[in-house]
Design a protein around this motif. Sequence first.
Motif, PDB file in Angstrom:
ATOM      1  N   ASP A 180       1.221  -1.085  -0.367  1.00 30.47           N
ATOM      2  CA  ASP A 180       0.332   0.245   0.327  1.00 30.47           C
ATOM      3  C   ASP A 180       0.978   1.426   0.237  1.00 30.47           C
ATOM      4  N   PHE A 181       1.984   1.222   0.767  1.00 28.03           N
ATOM      5  CA  PHE A 181       2.762   2.383   1.208  1.00 28.03           C
ATOM      6  C   PHE A 181       4.149   2.880  -0.268  1.00 28.03           C
ATOM      7  N   ILE A 182       4.067   1.661  -1.015  1.00 34.32           N
ATOM      8  CA  ILE A 182       4.994   1.359  -2.440  1.00 34.32           C
ATOM      9  C   ILE A 182       3.920   1.958  -3.553  1.00 34.32           C
ATOM     10  N   THR A 183       2.720   1.724  -3.570  1.00 40.45           N
ATOM     11  CA  THR A 183       1.309   2.187  -4.618  1.00 40.45           C
ATOM     12  C   THR A 183       1.319   4.205  -4.007  1.00 40.45           C
ATOM     13  N   LYS A 184       0.745   4.633  -3.195  1.00 33.72           N
ATOM     14  CA  LYS A 184       0.227   5.390  -2.346  1.00 33.72           C
ATOM     15  C   LYS A 184       1.815   6.587  -2.964  1.00 33.72           C
ATOM     16  N   HIS A 185       2.921   6.191  -2.877  1.00 34.48           N
ATOM     17  CA  HIS A 185       4.219   7.027  -3.000  1.00 34.48           C
ATOM     18  C   HIS A 185       4.573   6.249  -3.859  1.00 34.48           C
ATOM     19  N   PRO A 186       4.603   7.056  -5.065  1.00 29.89           N
ATOM     20  CA  PRO A 186       5.516   6.512  -6.853  1.00 29.89           C
ATOM     21  C   PRO A 186       6.743   6.666  -6.471  1.00 29.89           C
ATOM     22  N   THR A 187       7.530   7.590  -5.612  1.00 34.47           N
ATOM     23  CA  THR A 187       9.165   7.547  -5.425  1.00 34.47           C
ATOM     24  C   THR A 187       9.005   6.544  -4.610  1.00 34.47           C
ATOM     25  N   THR A 188       8.515   6.293  -3.969  1.00 36.04           N
ATOM     26  CA  THR A 188       9.115   4.714  -3.147  1.00 36.04           C
ATOM     27  C   THR A 188       9.116   3.538  -3.959  1.00 36.04           C
ATOM     28  N   LYS A 189       8.639   3.914  -5.434  1.00 33.72           N
ATOM     29  CA  LYS A 189       8.817   2.353  -6.542  1.00 33.72           C
ATOM     30  C   LYS A 189      10.055   3.021  -6.461  1.00 33.72           C
ATOM     31  N   MET A 190      10.945   3.213  -7.041  1.00 31.68           N
ATOM     32  CA  MET A 190      11.961   3.675  -7.571  1.00 31.68           C
ATOM     33  C   MET A 190      12.978   3.394  -6.880  1.00 31.68           C
ATOM     34  N   LEU A 191      12.975   3.542  -5.751  1.00 36.63           N
ATOM     35  CA  LEU A 191      13.974   3.364  -3.849  1.00 36.63           C
ATOM     36  C   LEU A 191      13.678   1.472  -4.146  1.00 36.63           C
ATOM     37  N   ALA A 192      12.651   1.435  -4.552  1.00 43.08           N
ATOM     38  CA  ALA A 192      12.338  -0.147  -3.310  1.00 43.08           C
ATOM     39  C   ALA A 192      13.068  -0.907  -5.095  1.00 43.08           C
ATOM     40  N   LEU A 193      12.441  -0.392  -6.209  1.00 44.20           N
ATOM     41  CA  LEU A 193      13.715  -1.376  -7.470  1.00 44.20           C
ATOM     42  C   LEU A 193      14.914  -1.194  -7.233  1.00 44.20           C
ATOM     43  N   ALA A 194      15.448   0.036  -7.042  1.00 43.29           N
ATOM     44  CA  ALA A 194      17.212  -0.045  -6.982  1.00 43.29           C
ATOM     45  C   ALA A 194      17.702  -0.944  -5.955  1.00 43.29           C
ATOM     46  N   PHE A 195      16.745  -1.306  -4.807  1.00 41.63           N
ATOM     47  CA  PHE A 195      16.729  -2.153  -3.800  1.00 41.63           C
ATOM     48  C   PHE A 195      17.013  -2.934  -4.282  1.00 41.63           C
ATOM     49  N   LEU A 196      15.595  -4.301  -5.221  1.00 40.91           N
ATOM     50  CA  LEU A 196      15.880  -5.053  -5.861  1.00 40.91           C
ATOM     51  C   LEU A 196      17.841  -5.738  -7.141  1.00 40.91           C
ATOM     52  N   ILE A 197      17.480  -4.413  -7.688  1.00 36.66           N
ATOM     53  CA  ILE A 197      19.008  -3.914  -8.278  1.00 36.66           C
ATOM     54  C   ILE A 197      20.267  -4.566  -7.042  1.00 36.66           C
ATOM     55  N   LEU A 198      20.134  -3.900  -5.928  1.00 35.36           N
ATOM     56  CA  LEU A 198      20.693  -4.353  -4.877  1.00 35.36           C
ATOM     57  C   LEU A 198      21.072  -5.547  -4.726  1.00 35.36           C
ATOM     58  N   ILE A 199      20.079  -6.217  -4.685  1.00 27.89           N
ATOM     59  CA  ILE A 199      19.828  -7.724  -4.193  1.00 27.89           C
ATOM     60  C   ILE A 199      20.274  -8.310  -4.888  1.00 27.89           C
ATOM     61  N   GLY A 200      20.090  -8.181  -6.406  1.00 29.62           N
ATOM     62  CA  GLY A 200      20.474  -8.975  -7.349  1.00 29.62           C
ATOM     63  C   GLY A 200      21.858  -8.550  -7.412  1.00 29.62           C
ATOM     64  N   VAL A 201      22.348  -7.878  -6.953  1.00 27.39           N
ATOM     65  CA  VAL A 201      24.230  -8.204  -7.488  1.00 27.39           C
ATOM     66  C   VAL A 201      24.884  -8.587  -6.280  1.00 27.39           C
ATOM     67  N   ALA A 202      24.026  -8.571  -5.495  1.00 25.45           N
ATOM     68  CA  ALA A 202      24.463  -9.544  -4.269  1.00 25.45           C
ATOM     69  C   ALA A 202      24.191 -11.109  -4.428  1.00 25.45           C
ATOM     70  N   LEU A 203      23.295 -10.763  -4.704  1.00 31.79           N
ATOM     71  CA  LEU A 203      23.027 -12.397  -5.585  1.00 31.79           C
ATOM     72  C   LEU A 203      23.385 -13.636  -6.338  1.00 31.79           C
ATOM     73  N   VAL A 204      24.282 -12.371  -7.359  1.00 29.65           N
ATOM     74  CA  VAL A 204      25.433 -12.198  -8.300  1.00 29.65           C
ATOM     75  C   VAL A 204      26.445 -13.732  -7.636  1.00 29.65           C
ATOM     76  N   ALA A 205      26.980 -11.320  -6.646  1.00 33.58           N
ATOM     77  CA  ALA A 205      27.766 -12.131  -6.754  1.00 33.58           C
ATOM     78  C   ALA A 205      28.746 -13.481  -5.554  1.00 33.58           C
ATOM     79  N   ASP A 206      27.100 -13.907  -4.724  1.00 34.42           N
ATOM     80  CA  ASP A 206      26.918 -14.829  -3.794  1.00 34.42           C
ATOM     81  C   ASP A 206      26.917 -16.447  -4.910  1.00 34.42           C
ATOM     82  N   GLY A 207      26.266 -16.221  -6.271  1.00 33.15           N
ATOM     83  CA  GLY A 207      26.349 -17.602  -7.543  1.00 33.15           C
ATOM     84  C   GLY A 207      28.326 -17.698  -7.762  1.00 33.15           C
ATOM     85  N   PHE A 208      29.407 -16.748  -7.834  1.00 27.75           N
ATOM     86  CA  PHE A 208      30.332 -16.799  -8.255  1.00 27.75           C
ATOM     87  C   PHE A 208      31.321 -16.633  -7.361  1.00 27.75           C
ATOM     88  N   GLY A 209      30.736 -16.962  -5.594  1.00 21.67           N
ATOM     89  CA  GLY A 209      31.408 -17.153  -4.290  1.00 21.67           C
ATOM     90  C   GLY A 209      32.010 -16.412  -4.093  1.00 21.67           C
TER      91      GLY A 209
END
Length: 248
Positions: A180-209
């Motif tokens: 609900d918070f992300i839907t009501k405040h569009p700017t937080t969606k961009m921040l959340a997407l940036a979080f997903l990129i950060l988490i994705g990079v961490a997962l890829v790094a884990d994959g490479f050990g």
Amino acid sequence: MEYFSFLTDPQLLGALVTLAALEIVLGIDNVVFISILVSKLPEEQAKRARQIGLGLALVFRIALLFVLSWIMKLTAPVISFSDYNFSWRDIILLVGGLFLIAKAIHEIHNLIEDDHEVSIGDKAKAAFSFIIMQVIIIDLVFSVDSIITAVGMAQDIRVMIAAVLVAVAVMYMASGPVSDFITKHPTTKMLALAFLILIGVALVADGFGVHIPRAYVYSSMAFAGIVEFFNVLASNKRKAKKRNDAVN
């Protein structure tokens, strides 16, 4: 009642609390991802998608706990490339991380390119089954990583199941307000997407050990989230002041 006897053992109870806290932290990724996806759906479908997504997360985690011997085999190298040895777990994390990065970048591109507000009719066109499929993919990725962590921390399957149940219950309670918070405040969606990129990079790094301590990742997310929270408060106050000035 003998099955629940571990609740009276201080050592096992301490392991349960610690593991449940860790599983809740690891579940933040899932909640953010599901919240981003369901924001495209009408309210009723969004609620159902969250329930299905978190239900699948629970099913995957408990199912994987009962195939612990298979789970542990996932950490054995199956592919060698140059100086890297990849296990099935590494491959799953690599694919999942790349999926998260690609999905987040695609959503950011849509946010930048689309300068009009999405209507309810447009949201209804978002394929419910396609969104559920994406939730299943990322649920599986996070479940494998979560259960391998649980196996490393606790030896008693009862403790692991209880920790997973607690974590998913907390995720379920948090998913609605976060979405609900992300839907009501569009700017937080961009921040959340940036979080997903950060988490994705961490997962890829884990994959490479290369393990990036999750404390760094989550503390960065927490700091950015707090800053965004105060930014939303300031924005709401400015809007309220403008409305008051207009009325007066």
